[in-house]
Design a protein around this motif. Sequence first.
Motif, PDB file in Angstrom:
ATOM      1  N   VAL A 141       0.860  -1.179   0.000  1.00 51.87           N
ATOM      2  CA  VAL A 141       0.000   0.000   0.000  1.00 51.87           C
ATOM      3  C   VAL A 141       0.899   1.233   0.000  1.00 51.87           C
ATOM      4  N   PRO A 142       0.831   2.069  -1.040  1.00 52.07           N
ATOM      5  CA  PRO A 142       1.679   3.264  -1.054  1.00 52.07           C
ATOM      6  C   PRO A 142       1.380   4.179   0.125  1.00 52.07           C
ATOM      7  N   ALA A 143       2.409   4.631   0.812  1.00 50.26           N
ATOM      8  CA  ALA A 143       2.198   5.532   1.942  1.00 50.26           C
ATOM      9  C   ALA A 143       1.608   6.859   1.508  1.00 50.26           C
ATOM     10  N   SER A 144       1.698   7.165   0.223  1.00 53.19           N
ATOM     11  CA  SER A 144       1.185   8.433  -0.297  1.00 53.19           C
ATOM     12  C   SER A 144      -0.271   8.352  -0.745  1.00 53.19           C
ATOM     13  N   ASN A 145      -0.868   7.158  -0.682  1.00 53.16           N
ATOM     14  CA  ASN A 145      -2.221   6.961  -1.213  1.00 53.16           C
ATOM     15  C   ASN A 145      -3.230   6.894  -0.077  1.00 53.16           C
ATOM     16  N   ASP A 146      -3.815   8.029   0.277  1.00 49.88           N
ATOM     17  CA  ASP A 146      -4.752   8.089   1.403  1.00 49.88           C
ATOM     18  C   ASP A 146      -5.970   7.196   1.183  1.00 49.88           C
TER      19      ASP A 146
ATOM     20  N   ASP B  19      -3.410 -10.835   5.166  1.00 50.72           N
ATOM     21  CA  ASP B  19      -2.728 -11.158   6.413  1.00 50.72           C
ATOM     22  C   ASP B  19      -1.787 -10.052   6.852  1.00 50.72           C
ATOM     23  N   ALA B  20      -1.237  -9.310   5.905  1.00 52.46           N
ATOM     24  CA  ALA B  20      -0.292  -8.247   6.242  1.00 52.46           C
ATOM     25  C   ALA B  20      -0.335  -7.182   5.163  1.00 52.46           C
ATOM     26  N   VAL B  21       0.067  -5.989   5.545  1.00 50.45           N
ATOM     27  CA  VAL B  21       0.222  -4.906   4.573  1.00 50.45           C
ATOM     28  C   VAL B  21       1.643  -4.362   4.689  1.00 50.45           C
ATOM     29  N   ILE B  22       2.172  -3.956   3.547  1.00 45.47           N
ATOM     30  CA  ILE B  22       3.474  -3.284   3.506  1.00 45.47           C
ATOM     31  C   ILE B  22       3.223  -1.835   3.125  1.00 45.47           C
ATOM     32  N   ILE B  23       3.417  -0.945   4.076  1.00 48.49           N
ATOM     33  CA  ILE B  23       3.309   0.489   3.795  1.00 48.49           C
ATOM     34  C   ILE B  23       4.574   0.875   3.030  1.00 48.49           C
ATOM     35  N   ASP B  24       4.390   1.241   1.780  1.00 42.29           N
ATOM     36  CA  ASP B  24       5.527   1.368   0.863  1.00 42.29           C
ATOM     37  C   ASP B  24       6.000   2.807   0.736  1.00 42.29           C
ATOM     38  N   LEU B  25       7.262   3.020   1.083  1.00 44.47           N
ATOM     39  CA  LEU B  25       7.904   4.308   0.863  1.00 44.47           C
ATOM     40  C   LEU B  25       8.817   4.286  -0.356  1.00 44.47           C
ATOM     41  N   GLU B  26       8.961   3.107  -0.980  1.00 44.77           N
ATOM     42  CA  GLU B  26       9.949   2.969  -2.044  1.00 44.77           C
ATOM     43  C   GLU B  26       9.312   3.061  -3.432  1.00 44.77           C
ATOM     44  N   ASP B  27       9.190   1.913  -4.135  1.00 42.14           N
ATOM     45  CA  ASP B  27       8.824   1.926  -5.552  1.00 42.14           C
ATOM     46  C   ASP B  27       7.489   2.600  -5.841  1.00 42.14           C
ATOM     47  N   ALA B  28       6.534   2.479  -4.912  1.00 44.53           N
ATOM     48  CA  ALA B  28       5.195   2.997  -5.179  1.00 44.53           C
ATOM     49  C   ALA B  28       5.069   4.500  -4.956  1.00 44.53           C
ATOM     50  N   VAL B  29       6.149   5.135  -4.537  1.00 41.69           N
ATOM     51  CA  VAL B  29       6.097   6.567  -4.228  1.00 41.69           C
ATOM     52  C   VAL B  29       7.082   7.311  -5.128  1.00 41.69           C
TER      53      VAL B  29
ATOM     54  N   LEU C 122       1.258  -8.660  -3.019  1.00 44.89           N
ATOM     55  CA  LEU C 122       0.166  -8.257  -3.899  1.00 44.89           C
ATOM     56  C   LEU C 122       0.228  -6.761  -4.168  1.00 44.89           C
ATOM     57  N   ILE C 123      -0.354  -6.378  -5.309  1.00 45.92           N
ATOM     58  CA  ILE C 123      -0.401  -4.955  -5.640  1.00 45.92           C
ATOM     59  C   ILE C 123      -1.830  -4.427  -5.700  1.00 45.92           C
ATOM     60  N   HIS C 124      -2.823  -5.330  -5.522  1.00 46.77           N
ATOM     61  CA  HIS C 124      -4.211  -4.885  -5.610  1.00 46.77           C
ATOM     62  C   HIS C 124      -5.081  -5.750  -4.699  1.00 46.77           C
ATOM     63  N   PRO C 125      -6.067  -5.140  -4.022  1.00 43.86           N
ATOM     64  CA  PRO C 125      -6.933  -5.915  -3.130  1.00 43.86           C
ATOM     65  C   PRO C 125      -7.683  -7.052  -3.823  1.00 43.86           C
ATOM     66  N   ALA C 126      -7.911  -6.937  -5.135  1.00 41.53           N
ATOM     67  CA  ALA C 126      -8.624  -7.997  -5.857  1.00 41.53           C
ATOM     68  C   ALA C 126      -7.857  -9.319  -5.826  1.00 41.53           C
ATOM     69  N   GLN C 127      -6.562  -9.277  -5.513  1.00 38.54           N
ATOM     70  CA  GLN C 127      -5.741 -10.487  -5.499  1.00 38.54           C
ATOM     71  C   GLN C 127      -5.764 -11.210  -4.147  1.00 38.54           C
ATOM     72  N   ILE C 128      -6.352 -10.616  -3.144  1.00 39.10           N
ATOM     73  CA  ILE C 128      -6.254 -11.167  -1.788  1.00 39.10           C
ATOM     74  C   ILE C 128      -6.902 -12.550  -1.670  1.00 39.10           C
ATOM     75  N   ASP C 129      -8.126 -12.698  -2.138  1.00 35.18           N
ATOM     76  CA  ASP C 129      -8.848 -13.955  -1.933  1.00 35.18           C
ATOM     77  C   ASP C 129      -8.131 -15.142  -2.566  1.00 35.18           C
ATOM     78  N   ALA C 130      -7.631 -14.965  -3.780  1.00 35.53           N
ATOM     79  CA  ALA C 130      -6.941 -16.065  -4.455  1.00 35.53           C
ATOM     80  C   ALA C 130      -5.673 -16.457  -3.699  1.00 35.53           C
TER      81      ALA C 130
ATOM     82  N   VAL D 151       6.777  -1.718   7.085  1.00 39.14           N
ATOM     83  CA  VAL D 151       7.129  -0.521   6.306  1.00 39.14           C
ATOM     84  C   VAL D 151       8.291  -0.870   5.389  1.00 39.14           C
ATOM     85  N   ARG D 152       8.123  -0.637   4.082  1.00 37.42           N
ATOM     86  CA  ARG D 152       9.256  -0.790   3.166  1.00 37.42           C
ATOM     87  C   ARG D 152       9.948   0.555   3.010  1.00 37.42           C
TER      88      ARG D 152
END
Length: 296
Positions: free
Chosen positions: A15-20, A32-42, A228-236, A73-74
């Motif tokens: 999850v990009p840290a810049s995306n409210d 199960d977990a989230v990575i608050i991303d300060l790197e590639d996604a910002v 994952l990069i999108h919530p739609a991928q979580i269930d699979a 946190v990445r």
Amino acid sequence: MTTEPYRPRRSVLYVPASNDKALAKIAQLACDAVIIDLEDAVAPADKVAAREKLAGIFDNRPVALGRRCEMVVRVNALASEWGADDLLAAAKFEPDGILLSKVATPRDILEVGDVLDDNFAPDSVKLWAMIETPKAMLNIGAIAELGRDPASRLNCFVAGTNDLAKDTGVLATPDRRYLVPWLMQMVLAARAGGLDMLDGVANDFRDLDAFARECAEAAAMGFDGKTLIHPAQIDAANRAFAPSPAALTEARLVKDAFALAENNGKGVIALNGRMVERLHLAQAEKLLAKAAAIGA
């Protein structure tokens, strides 16, 4: 080494840290977990502002669907202009983990651990390492060995398949045939170091059938979960990396068999015409612990 409670990492969402907007949805997600991303996604121009958002994120740490979601946190590479400040900021808020990008040698892990110790970060703040460069692959055994030393804080490897393909020139085909040897090497090293191993991202989040196949293949290779990069991928991802009903039934049979009085102290027993060893009991207990943790 102290055994810690099992934490499922079937689905780990960047999850990009810049995306409210994305941050506000975490509590409704089943990952199960989230990575608050300060790197590639910002974007570079937004990195300082993204880092400053960590305070609000961790002051209101989300409880995803009634359970506390693991929060990592990445940070940017320590050699970058943002990395050192990212690390100090992340440590201040005591996340479950800090994901280090561009790891190349064991020294990268040890130096960060020293910084955390010097800044009194509790032992609960673990280190995760991106395996995304040719140098990391060449040194992966030595890096993984740090997982056997709790003082290193190293807890999890994350495959950075996009960067690895870019840096090597390997063609990233849909079946990942040219990446598979390195992926298997990552799993082997992670197991040697007692680490969790997460598969890299699938870039086409719209093709969920292809994503499900990739998850199934990663589970068969021994990965613990997928980034994952999108919530739609979580269930699979949750389905692919959860124990199957058949596997759970077999695990209960093994555990119950070893619990019988006549099998007390035995290293090997017969079960339904098969030889079963205590290593199978350990595997069964791990699988049952995983099922309990995810409510399977």
